[in-house]
Design an enzyme around this catalytic site. Structure first.
Site, PDB file in Angstrom:
ATOM      1  N   SER A 173      14.691  21.646 -16.767  1.00  0.00           N
ATOM      2  CA  SER A 173      13.519  22.487 -16.946  1.00  0.00           C
ATOM      3  C   SER A 173      13.895  23.737 -17.726  1.00  0.00           C
ATOM      4  CB  SER A 173      12.959  22.875 -15.570  1.00  0.00           C
ATOM      5  OG  SER A 173      12.048  23.958 -15.678  1.00  0.00           O
ATOM      6  N   GLU A 216       9.564   8.441 -17.313  1.00  0.00           N
ATOM      7  CA  GLU A 216       8.201   8.929 -17.510  1.00  0.00           C
ATOM      8  C   GLU A 216       7.695   8.603 -18.909  1.00  0.00           C
ATOM      9  OE1 GLU A 216       8.462  12.680 -14.370  1.00  0.00           O
ATOM     10  OE2 GLU A 216       8.587  13.062 -16.516  1.00  0.00           O
ATOM     11  N   HIS A 263       0.834  -1.220   0.000  1.00  0.00           N
ATOM     12  CA  HIS A 263       0.000   0.000   0.000  1.00  0.00           C
ATOM     13  C   HIS A 263       0.864   1.264   0.000  1.00  0.00           C
ATOM     14  CE1 HIS A 263      -3.482  -2.549   1.019  1.00  0.00           C
ATOM     15  NE2 HIS A 263      -2.661  -3.143   1.872  1.00  0.00           N
ATOM     16  N   LYS A 298      16.203  21.806 -11.667  1.00  0.00           N
ATOM     17  CA  LYS A 298      15.467  20.575 -11.934  1.00  0.00           C
ATOM     18  C   LYS A 298      16.309  19.518 -12.652  1.00  0.00           C
ATOM     19  CE  LYS A 298      11.741  19.740 -11.363  1.00  0.00           C
ATOM     20  NZ  LYS A 298      10.569  20.064 -12.209  1.00  0.00           N
TER      21      LYS A 298
END
Length: 464
Positions: A278, A291, A157, A284
């Protein structure tokens, strides 16, 4: 009118039909398979006396010339040719003469021709993807072998559950991808049958030798029913399903790498080679490769659903709807091959932070189950009662702002007087990991057996 099927028609095709009907824009991908199938067919026609031996040889040499032109980039693909089959045949006829070129199509149809080409393509793609899977599995095993004693939290979980090693965690993915390989191997065997010679849907009156063609193209045998042969796209659907499940597993791995590379986790640092920045925030470092793989999973699912939907209502035998079978497969195959290569490279260059993982393992009371097991094993306490006692100890630790493993013996005894020094030993992370010696457990000896099992699998050379 210059269509190879124009005899029945008195009017030229509409330009709208030409463009709408043509598949040459994408099925040119099958040129290798189409020419290989035609060479095998021509060789069989010659062997059976349906063509003279010299005619068959001229056709074969002409087909080899067409193949060379395509591979040199000299071949001109035109929408008017409709598909790769007609494009090759037209060029062949230009090279060796229209009459001889026209003899190649004896005893076959575009229906069994495309069934063969597409099956050959899927067979080749299956083997290529399987080999890339083995490389990914080997990379996972390498990470595991180096991290047998790298402790980290195991999760259920997405909550801290029990202590495990990074090796154990990586081996879970190794076995996932092993199953993917096995599915590909099973699909390869199940679908490795040759449809050529089925003709349009009912076979042919010509004295062909389908077994010869099957052997020439490295199939197990010819397909047994001509109508099924030209209608079947199970092989493509299986490949799409297998790719979809590979992406499911790759996406789960990528999701964890994405989470682990956040400041909140800090377990992993993905190499700069596989990260981006970024346009506005200089600090970043984004895990874009992970992804993108996660994102491509949706496309793979879509391609599977599209072909399932296309096939679900089709009567036997061939229907033009089936022209829609290829683009999704080509897309998924390309995405799978690219994703597996880059995922493997990203994994082997990722740095894992053992200190952060260990620090995280000291939070969340990961050894609570071990304390309950100690009570059952050493004090003969029923597990339900042991569970309740341990829960009281967890509450005590929570109130004291500690992890369960940091409680002193006196604190434990304030909950249950029978606790002794063995209880403290049970709460140690390393002891917890090593206590699970059951088959498939977290103990190093168990994980080493898992690694040995995967090593044995990798050493087996399944022939695609």
């Amino acid at each position: 009118m210059n269509k190879m099927w124009e005899g029945r028609f008195s009017e030229a095709s509409s330009e709208l039909l030409e463009e709408f009907n043509a598949s040459i824009g994408f099925d040119r991908e099958l040129y290798r398979e189409d020419i290989a199938g035609s060479i095998a067919h021509a060789r069989m026609l010659g062997a059976q006396g349906i063509l003279h031996a010299e005619e068959a040889e001229k056709i074969i040499e002409g087909l080899k010339s067409v193949l060379a032109e395509i591979e040199r980039g000299e071949f001109k693909f035109e929408i008017a040719d409709e598909d790769i089959h007609m494009a090759v045949e037209k060029r062949l006829s230009a090279l060796i003469g229209k009459e001889l070129g026209g003899r190649l199509h004896t005893a076959r149809s575009r229906n069994d021709q495309v069934a063969l080409d597409f099956r050959l393509y899927c067979r080749r793609a299956t083997g290529e993807i399987a080999e890339l899977l083995k490389a990914l599995i080997a990379a996972l095993v390498d990470v595991a072998r180096s991290n047998l004693n790298t402790l980290m939290p195991g999760f259920t979980h997405l909550q801290h559950a029990q202590p495990v090693s990074l090796a154990y965690h990586m081996m879970a993915y190794a076995f996932m991808f092993k199953r993917d390989f096995e599915r590909l191997a099973a699909s390869f065997e199940r679908n490795n049958f040759c449809p050529l010679g089925s003709a349009a849907m009912a076979g042919t009156p010509h004295p062909i030798d389908r077994a010869m063609v099957a052997k020439e193209l490295n199939f197990i045998a010819p397909t047994p029913n001509a109508m099924d042969s030209v209608s079947d796209r199970d092989f493509a659907l299986e490949l799409l399903f297998n790719i979809s499940l590979i992406f499911t597993h790759a996406s789960r791995l990528c999701e964890e790498l994405i989470l682990w590379s956040t400041s909140e986790f800090g377990y992993a640092s993905i190499s700069d080679k596989f990260s981006t920045g970024s346009s506005i925030m200089p600090q970043k470092k984004n895990p874009d490769v992970a992804e993108l793989i996660r994102g491509k999973t949706g496309r793979a699912y879509g391609n599977l659903m599209a072909l399932l939907t296309t096939m679900k209502g089709l009567p036997l035998a061939y229907n033009k709807d089936m022209q829609e079978d290829k683009e999704g497969v080509f897309d998924s195959v390309k995405a799978a091959k690219t994703s597996l290569v880059i995922l493997t490279e990203m994994l082997v260059t990722t740095r894992f932070n053992a200190g952060k993982m260990l620090e995280a393992a000291t939070r969340g009371h990961l050894t609570a189950t071990d304390l309950a097991d100690y009570l059952v094993r050493e004090k003969n306490v029923p597990f339900r009662q042991a569970h309740f006692i341990t829960g009281r100890c967890v509450a005590l630790a929570e109130n004291a702002g500690k992890d369960l493993s940091e409680l002193t013996l006196s604190e434990l005894q304030s909950v249950e007087p029978s606790f002794d020094e063995q209880a403290l030993a049970a709460l140690k992370l390393e002891n917890s990991k090593e206590a699970r010696t059951s088959l498939g457990g977290t103990a190093n000896a168990s994980v080493e057996k898992q690694i040995a099992q995967i090593d044995e699998f990798l050493a087996n050379d399944f022939k695609f």
